[in-house]
Design an enzyme around this catalytic site. Structure first.
Site, PDB file in Angstrom:
ATOM      1  N   ASP A 178     -18.347  14.978   0.025  1.00  0.00           N
ATOM      2  CA  ASP A 178     -17.571  13.889  -0.592  1.00  0.00           C
ATOM      3  C   ASP A 178     -16.566  14.321  -1.706  1.00  0.00           C
ATOM      4  O   ASP A 178     -17.025  15.418  -2.175  1.00  0.00           O
ATOM      5  CB  ASP A 178     -18.353  12.819  -1.123  1.00  0.00           C
ATOM      6  CG  ASP A 178     -17.658  11.464  -1.289  1.00  0.00           C
ATOM      7  OD1 ASP A 178     -18.077  10.699  -0.492  1.00  0.00           O
ATOM      8  OD2 ASP A 178     -16.894  11.435  -2.111  1.00  0.00           O
ATOM      9  N   LYS A 193     -20.639  11.624  -7.727  1.00  0.00           N
ATOM     10  CA  LYS A 193     -21.262  11.194  -6.687  1.00  0.00           C
ATOM     11  C   LYS A 193     -22.214  12.329  -6.080  1.00  0.00           C
ATOM     12  O   LYS A 193     -23.402  12.199  -5.928  1.00  0.00           O
ATOM     13  CB  LYS A 193     -20.408  10.600  -5.627  1.00  0.00           C
ATOM     14  CG  LYS A 193     -20.922   9.051  -5.131  1.00  0.00           C
ATOM     15  CD  LYS A 193     -19.617   8.689  -4.220  1.00  0.00           C
ATOM     16  CE  LYS A 193     -19.712   7.347  -3.795  1.00  0.00           C
ATOM     17  NZ  LYS A 193     -19.044   6.892  -2.917  1.00  0.00           N
ATOM     18  N   THR A 220     -11.725   2.633   5.424  1.00  0.00           N
ATOM     19  CA  THR A 220     -10.425   2.389   6.058  1.00  0.00           C
ATOM     20  C   THR A 220     -10.317   1.003   5.532  1.00  0.00           C
ATOM     21  O   THR A 220     -10.231   0.080   6.160  1.00  0.00           O
ATOM     22  CB  THR A 220     -10.463   2.619   7.601  1.00  0.00           C
ATOM     23  OG1 THR A 220     -11.893   1.771   8.073  1.00  0.00           O
ATOM     24  CG2 THR A 220     -10.640   3.873   8.171  1.00  0.00           C
ATOM     25  N   ARG A 257     -25.670  -2.931   8.623  1.00  0.00           N
ATOM     26  CA  ARG A 257     -25.315  -3.994   7.915  1.00  0.00           C
ATOM     27  C   ARG A 257     -25.711  -3.402   6.286  1.00  0.00           C
ATOM     28  O   ARG A 257     -26.928  -2.776   6.231  1.00  0.00           O
ATOM     29  CB  ARG A 257     -26.200  -5.270   8.167  1.00  0.00           C
ATOM     30  CG  ARG A 257     -25.914  -5.987   9.357  1.00  0.00           C
ATOM     31  CD  ARG A 257     -26.760  -7.070   9.721  1.00  0.00           C
ATOM     32  NE  ARG A 257     -28.263  -6.405  10.062  1.00  0.00           N
ATOM     33  CZ  ARG A 257     -29.280  -7.043  10.482  1.00  0.00           C
ATOM     34  NH1 ARG A 257     -29.251  -8.203  10.379  1.00  0.00           N
ATOM     35  NH2 ARG A 257     -30.318  -6.149  10.463  1.00  0.00           N
ATOM     36  N   GLU A 258     -25.009  -3.788   5.655  1.00  0.00           N
ATOM     37  CA  GLU A 258     -25.451  -3.422   4.040  1.00  0.00           C
ATOM     38  C   GLU A 258     -26.648  -4.204   3.549  1.00  0.00           C
ATOM     39  O   GLU A 258     -26.873  -5.500   4.179  1.00  0.00           O
ATOM     40  CB  GLU A 258     -24.283  -3.858   3.096  1.00  0.00           C
ATOM     41  CG  GLU A 258     -23.159  -2.750   3.189  1.00  0.00           C
ATOM     42  CD  GLU A 258     -22.165  -3.075   2.124  1.00  0.00           C
ATOM     43  OE1 GLU A 258     -22.190  -3.897   0.928  1.00  0.00           O
ATOM     44  OE2 GLU A 258     -20.883  -2.725   2.683  1.00  0.00           O
ATOM     45  N   LYS A 303     -15.949  -2.193  18.126  1.00  0.00           N
ATOM     46  CA  LYS A 303     -16.255  -2.396  17.058  1.00  0.00           C
ATOM     47  C   LYS A 303     -15.640  -3.682  16.257  1.00  0.00           C
ATOM     48  O   LYS A 303     -15.999  -4.603  15.887  1.00  0.00           O
ATOM     49  CB  LYS A 303     -16.000  -1.058  16.163  1.00  0.00           C
ATOM     50  CG  LYS A 303     -16.042  -1.384  14.776  1.00  0.00           C
ATOM     51  CD  LYS A 303     -17.641  -1.549  14.213  1.00  0.00           C
ATOM     52  CE  LYS A 303     -17.788  -2.005  12.808  1.00  0.00           C
ATOM     53  NZ  LYS A 303     -18.866  -2.524  12.631  1.00  0.00           N
ATOM     54  N   ASN A 344     -17.238  -7.589  15.386  1.00  0.00           N
ATOM     55  CA  ASN A 344     -17.322  -7.906  14.116  1.00  0.00           C
ATOM     56  C   ASN A 344     -16.542  -9.338  14.052  1.00  0.00           C
ATOM     57  O   ASN A 344     -16.652 -10.222  13.228  1.00  0.00           O
ATOM     58  CB  ASN A 344     -16.589  -7.022  13.227  1.00  0.00           C
ATOM     59  CG  ASN A 344     -17.475  -6.017  12.372  1.00  0.00           C
ATOM     60  OD1 ASN A 344     -18.581  -6.084  12.738  1.00  0.00           O
ATOM     61  ND2 ASN A 344     -17.081  -5.252  11.354  1.00  0.00           N
ATOM     62  N   CYS A 391     -16.503  -5.883   5.231  1.00  0.00           N
ATOM     63  CA  CYS A 391     -16.032  -5.383   6.656  1.00  0.00           C
ATOM     64  C   CYS A 391     -15.517  -6.681   7.279  1.00  0.00           C
ATOM     65  O   CYS A 391     -14.375  -6.519   7.885  1.00  0.00           O
ATOM     66  CB  CYS A 391     -17.124  -4.693   7.546  1.00  0.00           C
ATOM     67  SG  CYS A 391     -17.478  -3.358   7.009  1.00  0.00           S
ATOM     68  N   LYS A 450     -12.019  -7.757   6.340  1.00  0.00           N
ATOM     69  CA  LYS A 450     -10.715  -6.819   6.418  1.00  0.00           C
ATOM     70  C   LYS A 450     -10.704  -6.451   7.902  1.00  0.00           C
ATOM     71  O   LYS A 450      -9.672  -6.386   8.645  1.00  0.00           O
ATOM     72  CB  LYS A 450     -11.151  -5.522   5.639  1.00  0.00           C
ATOM     73  CG  LYS A 450     -11.893  -4.416   6.448  1.00  0.00           C
ATOM     74  CD  LYS A 450     -11.556  -3.119   5.903  1.00  0.00           C
ATOM     75  CE  LYS A 450     -12.822  -2.088   6.155  1.00  0.00           C
ATOM     76  NZ  LYS A 450     -12.892  -1.680   7.495  1.00  0.00           N
TER      77      LYS A 450
END
Ligand SMILES: NC(=O)C1=CN([C@@H]2O[C@H](COP(=O)(O)OP(=O)(O)OC[C@H]3O[C@@H](n4cnc5c(N)ncnc54)[C@H](O)[C@@H]3O)[C@@H](O)[C@H]2O)C=CC1
Ligand SMILES: O=C(O)[C@H]1O[C@H](OP(=O)(O)OP(=O)(O)OC[C@H]2O[C@@H](n3ccc(=O)[nH]c3=O)[C@H](O)[C@@H]2O)[C@H](O)[C@@H](O)[C@@H]1O
Length: 433
Positions: free
Chosen positions: A30, A35, A86, A153-154, A203, A207, A259, A262
């Site tokens: 990263d 982080k 993104t 999923r978060e 994808k 969604n 997600c 967006k």
């Protein structure tokens, strides 16, 4: 097999940790030095249940590494996963700046053939564009590009990674597809192999379909309120039909998160770019925008005006079990309440710190739910945290000036509410007065 993951957000970190856990040697890269330093100490930069023990276990087993020096990592890699963000451009299209930078970083570093796997959600055609970039920027090596969209999923990211419904692999080259399939085989999850463009579309379509289910049930809820039906009963009855399925039929104040908002906009934009007016999806987005304001409408109808009213906001994150505030309904609700000159006292079990940097400065924060409810004229529930679901309902009666609840997540059974002197307005169900 030497695997490198670029980007350690929700997707990159979870992917890196999970691939290490099934036995691969994984280096997570990263650009954010702070982080990386924290991850080296076993501290996760994201709030995700179960991730830190897995990080530590795999770091101790010498399978999981973190670094900022991408060039070194890419040089030694056999397979590189790109999992950078993104985000959304102002016009709704996907912003590929980070992705293209990662591609340039990789191209300038690699000295041997490598497979690059795109996990980031990218518009159809992007992986072919990446292929062209590599051919131009790194002609000395052979780089295969594979699309491998992510469906986690978060809040349940680790569970979803080990127990997902499918792993989608989109590739032009059979050998590259086979290598990526082999990497994932230990998860024991069905692998669906297809061409690159179809994988990219799977994808967005997934969604968009889930978002459609949510907007659909929310519209049904709005009608239920007017005709005296109960949306929970309707969803239960609909969901028993296997063709419909019971998941994602929870009516509420709409979808948020990093997600659905967006990706629905990006897909509408992808369609518009080829002169296709995706009317259904545009309606899904519009319904969601309206739904996020539903509690405000109900409160205004109930009180006439909100100026000077003390409103307790319970739950700020876009869903429970995450501290993610991106596109959370609380952003819309708090802004609107402040504009209406209400006094807003907010509480969230986990997302408070993140909330403070994105909610209007007028919002006051409480340390406990009881404190938020103290002398409040009304409470608005925006996130269905267990802490609220399990709350002793007498707290509303004892703490509030007037125990009026606007529940945007249908946390309570109507029969439970009826046992108390509470006025209750929820979504798609009869109000209790
Ligand atoms: N968050 C989620 O639940 C899901 C996200 N996705 C998709 O996965 C992608 C990543 O999403 P998140 O993990 O939420 O992103 P994020 O924004 O949380 O993390 C991205 C990370 O990439 C790093 N980064 C940016 N450019 C870099 C570079 N050139 N080199 C190294 N690191 C770099 C950033 O510092 C950041 O830590 C997006 O395309 C998203 O749509 C897909 C499924 C689920
Ligand atoms: O592409 C992504 O990033 C991810 O987006 C969603 O995952 P996530 O945003 O973490 O969370 P969800 O559990 O899907 O919830 C999204 C929003 O929809 C809302 N929701 C969900 C389900 C429901 O029935 N009703 C409803 O209002 C939630 O409250 C939340 O605001 C998808 O579920 C993942 O499969 C996908 O990988």
């Amino acid at each position: 097999m030497n695997i490198v993951v670029v980007g350690t957000g929700y997707v990159g970190l979870v992917t890196g940790v999970a691939l290490a856990h099934i036995g691969h040697r994984v280096t997570c890269v990263d650009v954010d030095e702070e982080k990386v330093e924290r991850m080296r100490q076993g501290i996760s930069p994201i709030y995700e249940s179960g991730i830190e023990p897995l990080m530590k276990e795999n770091m101790e087993a010498n399978r999981l590494f973190f670094m900022t020096d991408g060039a070194r990592a890419y040089r030694e890699a056999d397979v590189i996963y790109i999992a950078v963000g993104t985000p959304e451009n102002e016009d709704g299209s996907a912003n590929l700046t980070y992705l293209k930078q990662a591609v340039r970083d990789i191209a300038s570093a690699v000295t041997k053939d490598v497979i690059v796997v795109t996990k980031s959600t990218v518009p159809v055609g992007t992986n072919h564009e990446i292929q062209r970039m590599f051919k131009q920027l790194a002609p000395h090596v052979h780089i295969d590009v594979v699309s491998n969209p992510e469906f986690l999923r978060e809040g349940s990211a680790i569970h979803d990674t080990f127990h997902g419904d499918r792993i989608v692999i989109g590739a032009d080259d059979e050998r590259a597809a086979a290598v990526v399939a082999d990497i994932h085989r230990p998860f024991g999850i069905p692998i669906f192999q297809t061409d690159i463009r179809s994988a990219e579309m799977i994808k967005y379509a997934s969604n968009a379909f889930l978002a459609t289910k949510i907007s659909f049930i929310n519209e049904i809820a709005n009608i239920c309120e007017k005709v005296g039906a109960d949306v929970e009963q309707v969803a239960a009855g609909m969901g028993m039909d296997e063709r419909i399925g019971s998941a994602f039929l929870r009516a509420g104040i709409g979808y948020g998160g990093s997600c659905f908002p967006k990706d629905t906009k990006a897909l509408a934009k992808i369609a518009a770019n080829i002169d296709h007016d995706f009317e259904l999806l545009k309606a899904v987005i519009e319904v969601n925008n309206k739904q996020q304001r539903k509690l405000i409408e109900k409160a205004k109808k109930r009180f006439g005006h909100l100026a000077g009213k003390k409103i307790a906001l319970l739950g700020l994150s876009f869903k429970p079990n995450t501290d993610d505030m991106r596109e959370a309904a609380s952003l819309v609700v708090a802004r609107e309440l402040v504009a209406e000159q209400a006094i807003v006292v907010a509480y969230d079990p986990i997302a408070m710190n993140k909330a403070k940097s994105v909610l209007p400065k007028e919002v006051i924060y409480a340390d406990r739910v009881e404190q938020a409810l103290e002398r409040a004229d009304a409470a608005m529930i925006l996130t269905e945290w267990d802490e609220f679901r399990q709350l002793d309902l007498s707290v509303y009666v004892n703490k509030m000036k007037t125990p009026i609840i606007f529940d945007g997540r249908n946390c309570y059974a109507l029969d439970d509410i009826k046992k108390y002197e509470i006025e209750y307005h929820s979504i798609g169900r009869k109000p209790i007065k």
